[in-house]
Scaffold this active site. Structure first.
Site, PDB file in Angstrom:
ATOM      1  N   HIS A   1     -21.215  14.478   2.310  1.00  0.00           N
ATOM      2  CA  HIS A   1     -21.120  15.283   3.594  1.00  0.00           C
ATOM      3  C   HIS A   1     -19.892  16.229   3.808  1.00  0.00           C
ATOM      4  O   HIS A   1     -20.092  16.831   4.568  1.00  0.00           O
ATOM      5  CB  HIS A   1     -21.249  14.448   4.776  1.00  0.00           C
TER       6      HIS A   1
ATOM      7  N   ASP B   1     -27.723   3.126   0.441  1.00  0.00           N
ATOM      8  CA  ASP B   1     -28.100   3.048   1.955  1.00  0.00           C
ATOM      9  C   ASP B   1     -29.584   3.533   1.977  1.00  0.00           C
ATOM     10  O   ASP B   1     -30.233   3.213   3.182  1.00  0.00           O
ATOM     11  CB  ASP B   1     -27.463   3.841   3.086  1.00  0.00           C
TER      12      ASP B   1
ATOM     13  N   HIS C   1     -29.344   9.935   3.617  1.00  0.00           N
ATOM     14  CA  HIS C   1     -29.009  10.851   4.342  1.00  0.00           C
ATOM     15  C   HIS C   1     -29.103  12.214   3.438  1.00  0.00           C
ATOM     16  O   HIS C   1     -28.578  12.176   2.174  1.00  0.00           O
ATOM     17  CB  HIS C   1     -27.476  10.815   4.831  1.00  0.00           C
TER      18      HIS C   1
ATOM     19  N   ASP D   1     -29.557   9.188  -1.681  1.00  0.00           N
ATOM     20  CA  ASP D   1     -28.973   8.655  -0.417  1.00  0.00           C
ATOM     21  C   ASP D   1     -29.905   8.658   0.607  1.00  0.00           C
ATOM     22  O   ASP D   1     -30.831   9.675   0.474  1.00  0.00           O
ATOM     23  CB  ASP D   1     -27.815   9.283  -0.222  1.00  0.00           C
TER      24      ASP D   1
ATOM     25  N   ASP E   1     -15.938   9.011  13.211  1.00  0.00           N
ATOM     26  CA  ASP E   1     -16.755   8.548  11.872  1.00  0.00           C
ATOM     27  C   ASP E   1     -15.803   8.669  10.707  1.00  0.00           C
ATOM     28  O   ASP E   1     -16.021   7.966   9.807  1.00  0.00           O
ATOM     29  CB  ASP E   1     -17.978   9.520  11.966  1.00  0.00           C
TER      30      ASP E   1
ATOM     31  N   GLY F   1     -19.460  12.430   8.209  1.00  0.00           N
ATOM     32  CA  GLY F   1     -20.331  11.268   7.771  1.00  0.00           C
ATOM     33  C   GLY F   1     -19.481  10.566   6.628  1.00  0.00           C
ATOM     34  O   GLY F   1     -19.980  10.243   5.794  1.00  0.00           O
TER      35      GLY F   1
ATOM     36  N   TYR G   1     -24.169   0.170   3.056  1.00  0.00           N
ATOM     37  CA  TYR G   1     -23.485  -0.514   3.801  1.00  0.00           C
ATOM     38  C   TYR G   1     -23.640  -1.802   4.150  1.00  0.00           C
ATOM     39  O   TYR G   1     -23.106  -2.567   4.953  1.00  0.00           O
ATOM     40  CB  TYR G   1     -23.457   0.356   5.451  1.00  0.00           C
TER      41      TYR G   1
END
EC number: 3.5.1.98
Length: 515
Positions: free
Chosen positions: A154, A277, A191, A189, A113, A162, A316
């Site tokens: 992250h 994202d 996430h 985000d 990652d 991440g 992304y």
């Protein structure tokens, strides 16, 4: 549900409060940032920052802001949060030497990652320097600072996670805390903003609020029951969402929750992570927000007239990331942008419609009205348990570098600084291809008793004043850097507490798998 709280859906962008007022906005951009490359097949593409910048130029927005090139963060700047050995590893590892450091790669979670790539450490220095520089500008009078290369939420004290190596957000918040008793962090985000939440989990000086996909999804944290610990109890808010959430459903939570947060917490500054994202059609995401719906969060937080740091994050499907952050820059400036896209260097990316906005999909919204009502009710109840605006006694800190506002009426740019400050300003070179960058050197100052006021401080060299981390590439205005080492709260990097019943999981699946 209060109907008024959701009536301003994501597609309307209504005026809120004094939102039409002009703001002093600065924007950080390094022309080299788009050259960094995570590797073939990796979804994180810094090239999206260059695409965003191109759109900003073609829409004429760069002329409306102070455009700044960040100075790279130095080792000791990064070590205000991260461990020394982790930063040393990031500085030393290269694609050619990584096979000789297998144990360190595993220890610091660098690999699939978070790969080693050419210029990795310079990339970290650049985006972190921009975020801290933005915090400095807010501390010295700007209304809004923007760094679309930042927002890497992250990263942990001792490891990458991440796609994130250095947590620029934590570093920026530490800078803001030198001038503000309370700082609010908001994360849109898809996430969970786990790295930032963890860093400030036990303090009441930073409130973290994260709106994210929850349930069998990276990083696996962010349960609504995770509310903070000790002095920080109820100062962490998590808004767990399901697939397909649309503008109206999102705003039915965002506005009432954030309105209550602003009422109860009364922050001196706000950091908004604008990960794209969460947009419809993202390569890794599963939400269904339009660009206007995403930007409504920016518009709403802007309406409170509190110093605001806008950061990037995930995203992304890079053509939509550039669209989103360009539009949100317009929101920050108070400009509604034309939907028809001007011709630009990356025009072919935006076909076949060549428009700024794209329609959301017809995917199912798995967030039922009952679920949304329950989440909102629970979080508003948690907020009611806070005492209004906790008072905080500041620790003594090293003095900041003066950051006077330049006098635009003066003809000599070399005199646009405070004669009583500790800055020495070199005369600029003649105009070249790019506008001249004035070299600024700030004398280092050491607070005699600062090390006594901090637990577990590093050597005294760690507490010297920071050299400037911003250079003006949009004008001849000066932006000297404030001291970024004088901490005003207990070192958040020492926070390792995992509260009983927390959903934090030590071994998470990768954020993505290479094809």
């Amino acid at each position: 549900m209060d109907p008024s709280s959701a009536s301003s859906g994501g597609n309307s962008l209504p005026s809120v409060g004094g939102d039409g007022q002009k703001r002093r906005v600065c924007y950080f951009y390094d022309p080299e940032v788009g050259n960094y490359y995570y590797g073939q097949g990796h979804p994180m593409k810094p090239h999206r920052i260059r695409m965003t910048h191109s759109l900003l130029a073609r829409y004429g927005l760069l002329d409306q802001m102070q455009v700044l090139r960040p100075h790279p963060a130095r080792d000791r700047d990064l070590c205000r949060f991260h461990s020394d050995d982790y930063i040393h590893f990031l500085r030393s590892v290269t694609p050619e030497t990584q096979q000789d450091q297998i144990r360190a790669l595993k220890r610091f979670n660098v690999g699939e990652d978070c790969p080693v790539f050419d210029g990795l450490y310079s990339f970290c220095q650049t985006y972190a320097g921009a975020s801290v520089g933005g915090a400095v500008k807010l501390n010295h009078g700007h209304d809004i600072a923007i760094n679309w290369s930042g927002g890497l939420h992250h990263a942990k004290k001792c490891e990458a996670s991440g796609f994130c190596y250095v947590n620029d957000i934590v570093l920026a918040i530490l800078e803001l805390l030198k001038h503000h008793e309370r700082v609010l962090y908001v994360d849109i985000d898809i996430h969970h903003g786990d790295g930032v939440e963890e860093a400030f989990y036990t303090t009441d000086r930073v409130m973290t609020v994260s709106f994210h996909k929850f349930g069998d999804y990276f990083p696996g944290t962010g349960d609504i029951r995770d509310v903070g610990y000790s002095k920080g109890k109820y100062y962490s808010l998590n808004v767990p969402l399901d697939d397909g959430i649309d503008d109206e459903s999102y705003q039915s939570l965002f506005k009432p929750i954030m309105g209550k947060v602003m009422e109860m917490f009364r922050p001196g500054a706000v950091v908004l992570q604008c990960g794209a994202d969460s947009l419809s059609g993202d390569r890794l995401g599963c939400f269904n927000l339009s660009i206007r719906g995403h930007a409504e969060c920016v518009k709403y937080m802007r309406s409170f007239n509190v110093p605001l740091l806008l950061l990037g994050g995930g995203g992304y499907t890079i053509r939509n990331v550039a669209r989103c952050w360009c539009y949100e820059t317009g929101v920050a400036l108070g400009h509604e942008l034309e939907d028809k896209m001007p011709v630009n260097e990356y025009y072919e990316y935006f076909g076949p419609d060549y428009t700024l906005h794209v329609a959301p999909s017809n995917m199912e919204n798995k967030n039922t009205r009952q679920q949304l009502d329950d989440i909102r009710s629970k979080l508003l109840d948690n907020l009611s348990k806070l005492r209004h605006a906790p008072s905080v006694q500041f620790h003594e800190r090293a003095p900041d570098t003066e950051l006077p506002e330049p006098d635009e009426d003066k003809q000599d740019p070399d005199e646009r600084h405070d004669p009583d400050s500790d800055m020495e300003i070199d005369k600029p070179a003649e105009e070249l291809t790019r506008r001249s960058i004035l070299g600024i050197r700030v004398k280092r100052e050491l607070a005699e008793n600062e090390s006594k006021a901090q637990d577990g401080t590093r050597g005294t060299s760690e507490h010297r004043g920071v050299e400037p981390m911003v250079e003006d590439i949009g004008s001849s205005k000066q932006a000297p850097q404030a001291d970024a080492n004088a901490m005003t709260i207990d070192d958040p990097s020492s926070i390792k507490h995992e509260p009983e019943g927390s959903t934090k999981m030590p071994d998470q699946p990768p954020m993505y798998h290479k094809p």
